[in-house]
Design an enzyme around this catalytic site. Structure first.
Site, PDB file in Angstrom:
ATOM      1  N   THR A   1      39.592  47.288  36.211  1.00 44.57           N
ATOM      2  CA  THR A   1      40.380  46.245  35.252  1.00 44.57           C
ATOM      3  C   THR A   1      38.432  45.535  35.498  1.00 44.57           C
ATOM      4  O   THR A   1      37.900  45.061  36.040  1.00 44.57           O
ATOM      5  CB  THR A   1      40.807  45.396  36.097  1.00 44.57           C
ATOM      6  OG1 THR A   1      42.225  45.503  36.714  1.00 44.57           O
ATOM      7  CG2 THR A   1      40.952  44.148  35.225  1.00 44.57           C
TER       8      THR A   1
ATOM      9  N   GLN B   1      47.765  52.961  32.179  1.00 45.19           N
ATOM     10  CA  GLN B   1      47.797  52.332  33.069  1.00 45.19           C
ATOM     11  C   GLN B   1      48.829  50.712  33.165  1.00 45.19           C
ATOM     12  O   GLN B   1      48.306  50.300  32.478  1.00 45.19           O
ATOM     13  CB  GLN B   1      46.864  52.141  34.574  1.00 45.19           C
ATOM     14  CG  GLN B   1      47.313  52.255  35.680  1.00 45.19           C
ATOM     15  CD  GLN B   1      46.356  51.516  36.751  1.00 45.19           C
ATOM     16  OE1 GLN B   1      46.368  50.127  36.796  1.00 45.19           O
ATOM     17  NE2 GLN B   1      46.455  52.483  37.850  1.00 45.19           N
TER      18      GLN B   1
ATOM     19  N   HIS C   1      51.606  52.014  37.787  1.00 46.38           N
ATOM     20  CA  HIS C   1      50.515  51.468  39.043  1.00 46.38           C
ATOM     21  C   HIS C   1      51.428  50.773  39.914  1.00 46.38           C
ATOM     22  O   HIS C   1      52.776  49.530  39.828  1.00 46.38           O
ATOM     23  CB  HIS C   1      49.993  50.115  37.867  1.00 46.38           C
ATOM     24  CG  HIS C   1      48.977  49.459  38.798  1.00 46.38           C
ATOM     25  ND1 HIS C   1      49.346  50.000  40.162  1.00 46.38           N
ATOM     26  CD2 HIS C   1      48.042  48.614  38.683  1.00 46.38           C
ATOM     27  CE1 HIS C   1      47.934  49.273  40.765  1.00 46.38           C
ATOM     28  NE2 HIS C   1      47.394  48.175  39.856  1.00 46.38           N
TER      29      HIS C   1
ATOM     30  N   ASN D   1      48.755  48.501  44.999  1.00 51.42           N
ATOM     31  CA  ASN D   1      47.545  46.921  45.030  1.00 51.42           C
ATOM     32  C   ASN D   1      48.883  45.561  45.351  1.00 51.42           C
ATOM     33  O   ASN D   1      48.437  45.084  45.238  1.00 51.42           O
ATOM     34  CB  ASN D   1      46.387  47.164  44.673  1.00 51.42           C
ATOM     35  CG  ASN D   1      45.400  48.120  44.723  1.00 51.42           C
ATOM     36  OD1 ASN D   1      45.573  48.817  45.431  1.00 51.42           O
ATOM     37  ND2 ASN D   1      44.505  48.010  43.067  1.00 51.42           N
TER      38      ASN D   1
ATOM     39  N   TYR E   1      51.313  44.467  44.235  1.00 48.54           N
ATOM     40  CA  TYR E   1      52.138  44.547  42.669  1.00 48.54           C
ATOM     41  C   TYR E   1      53.640  44.145  42.442  1.00 48.54           C
ATOM     42  O   TYR E   1      53.953  44.337  44.190  1.00 48.54           O
ATOM     43  CB  TYR E   1      50.915  44.444  41.061  1.00 48.54           C
ATOM     44  CG  TYR E   1      49.426  44.233  40.920  1.00 48.54           C
ATOM     45  CD1 TYR E   1      49.025  43.182  40.995  1.00 48.54           C
ATOM     46  CD2 TYR E   1      48.768  45.302  41.689  1.00 48.54           C
ATOM     47  CE1 TYR E   1      47.655  42.552  41.265  1.00 48.54           C
ATOM     48  CE2 TYR E   1      47.112  44.551  41.457  1.00 48.54           C
ATOM     49  CZ  TYR E   1      46.799  43.780  41.085  1.00 48.54           C
ATOM     50  OH  TYR E   1      45.673  42.818  40.897  1.00 48.54           O
TER      51      TYR E   1
ATOM     52  N   ARG F   1      51.120  56.106  40.775  1.00 48.67           N
ATOM     53  CA  ARG F   1      49.451  54.811  41.713  1.00 48.67           C
ATOM     54  C   ARG F   1      50.052  54.321  43.160  1.00 48.67           C
ATOM     55  O   ARG F   1      51.199  53.894  42.498  1.00 48.67           O
ATOM     56  CB  ARG F   1      48.755  54.413  40.896  1.00 48.67           C
ATOM     57  CG  ARG F   1      47.230  54.331  41.147  1.00 48.67           C
ATOM     58  CD  ARG F   1      46.944  53.366  41.022  1.00 48.67           C
ATOM     59  NE  ARG F   1      44.927  54.004  41.787  1.00 48.67           N
ATOM     60  CZ  ARG F   1      44.051  52.795  41.338  1.00 48.67           C
ATOM     61  NH1 ARG F   1      44.690  51.433  40.635  1.00 48.67           N
ATOM     62  NH2 ARG F   1      42.690  53.027  41.858  1.00 48.67           N
TER      63      ARG F   1
ATOM     64  N   ASN G   1      45.474  41.577  48.163  1.00 41.53           N
ATOM     65  CA  ASN G   1      46.818  40.630  47.900  1.00 41.53           C
ATOM     66  C   ASN G   1      47.914  40.037  48.647  1.00 41.53           C
ATOM     67  O   ASN G   1      48.468  39.494  48.970  1.00 41.53           O
ATOM     68  CB  ASN G   1      47.169  41.012  46.083  1.00 41.53           C
ATOM     69  CG  ASN G   1      46.903  41.490  45.308  1.00 41.53           C
ATOM     70  OD1 ASN G   1      45.794  40.422  44.880  1.00 41.53           O
ATOM     71  ND2 ASN G   1      46.921  41.846  44.181  1.00 41.53           N
TER      72      ASN G   1
ATOM     73  N   GLY H   1      35.468  55.201  40.768  1.00 45.72           N
ATOM     74  CA  GLY H   1      36.186  54.199  40.760  1.00 45.72           C
ATOM     75  C   GLY H   1      35.036  53.497  39.545  1.00 45.72           C
ATOM     76  O   GLY H   1      33.960  53.469  38.715  1.00 45.72           O
TER      77      GLY H   1
END
Length: 364
Positions: free
Chosen positions: A25, A98, A174, A177, A179, A226, A234, A320
């Site tokens: 991002t 993604q 995605h 993480n 989300y 992923r 988070n 990354g």
């Protein structure tokens, strides 16, 4: 012995090497939440990767959680992404987008009509996001109603179709993480009843149904996923039994014939084997649940990436931050050349500085 530079078949694609560019991002979308000329140049510069996976990209207006992140749901966004994919393909590269829905990691100022973020739950995390006024606490979410789930799955299906219309070679969902999709997967967050809550089977149901819908729409061989079984990113505690949860999920998805599964080991941006974990996660056992290509990610470099491939721990390695400051990362790794360090102050937002102005070995 398997090398980073060996070709490999991943779904429909023959990749020239096993060095993938991980999603990054960068918060540089232009008006309309579209990629602009900078993104065209940025991704084309990195076309030497075996496969580029783009920055996380919203499937719908309700999927946005950060300022200036792009979408893949409008006609204008599709046309803008087509310029990116054409440039990458002209340079000999391959590129997936993604697909992203942040769920409760959002702020109402970023959502249509000032709406509340949606999630599996009404629980608000102690997390912050980036909005027009800077870093702000996330807004209180609301739990999606069961009757809204088919519409959410349709958003994923539509985004996947839009991706192919934009010239992408495929999509990565995605599910990492913490989300939206992990907000349904983990019992530390998912406190709902009904078909999408409670048991492991129910909590995994949404991800399975989304992957099935996308596989029908564009083909499983153009689709990756992923996951991040152990991260607490988070402000999200781990599931009470992550091994059982993720082994069930991957086993359910294996018959689809997905192109790959992409696993972030340990804490996102942190240790691969967190010391605070009640018990270590067995990534080899998870890999054994899947018969397709297996990708690992989290801080791999020139030394340990080849070892992971040689040991059979992975078929692919995603890099990354090294791709931020080394657009020619594959050439540098092949030559054993030193890697340029990135400038964290230019990671998020801004213009060409720290984005498209990093030199290659030939231009430095």
């Amino acid at each position: 012995m398997t090398s980073l530079f060996d070709p490999i078949q991943v779904g429909d694609l023959e990749l020239p090497n096993r060095i993938l560019m991980a999603p990054l991002t960068r918060n540089r979308a232009v008006a309309g939440l579209k990629p602009g000329p900078l993104q065209v140049e940025y991704y084309q510069q990195r076309a030497g990767a075996g496969l580029i996976i783009t920055e996380a990209t919203q499937i719908s207006p309700m999927g946005q959680g950060y300022l200036d992140t792009p979408g893949i749901y409008s006609t204008e966004q599709v046309a803008a992404w087509r310029q990116v994919t054409d440039a990458v393909h002209a340079a000999g590269g391959r590129i997936f987008v993604q697909l992203w829905h942040v769920g409760r990691i959002s702020h109402s100022s970023l959502l249509p009509g000032g709406a509340r973020p949606v999630s599996s739950t009404n629980q608000r995390p102690n997390a912050r996001t980036f909005a027009a006024e800077g870093f702000v606490d996330v807004s209180p979410p609301r739990a999606l109603r069961d009757a809204e789930i088919p519409g959410l799955i349709e958003d994923y299906r539509h985004a996947a179709r839009s991706a192919l219309d934009a010239g992408f070679d495929g999509v990565e969902v995605h599910g990492a993480n913490n989300y939206l999709l992990e907000q349904f997967l983990r019992d530390s967050v998912n406190d709902r009843d009904g078909p999408y809550g409670g048991s492991i089977e129910n909590r995994a149901r949404l991800v399975v149904e989304i992957m099935q819908a996308i596989a029908v729409e564009i083909g499983a061989s153009r689709t990756g996923l992923r996951l991040s079984p152990m991260t607490t990113f988070n402000d999200t505690p781990r599931d009470s039994d992550p091994q059982a949860l993720f082994e069930h999920l991957v086993s359910q998805l294996d018959p689809l014939g997905l192109a790959y599964v992409h696993v972030i080991q340990g804490e996102t941006g942190g240790p691969r084997y967190p010391e605070d974990a009640a018990r270590p996660f067995d990534y080899a056992a998870l890999k054994a649940c899947f018969s397709g290509c297996w990708m690992l990610n989290n801080g791999y470099g020139p030394d340990d990436a080849p070892r992971a491939l040689a040991a059979g721990e992975a078929d692919l390695i995603a890099f990354g931050r090294p791709f931020i400051s080394n657009p020619d990362l594959v050439n540098r790794l092949r030559a054993g050349a030193p890697l340029a360090p990135p400038n964290p102050e230019t990671f998020y937002g801004g213009g060409a500085e720290g984005y498209t102005d990093y030199p290659t070995l030939e231009t430095r």
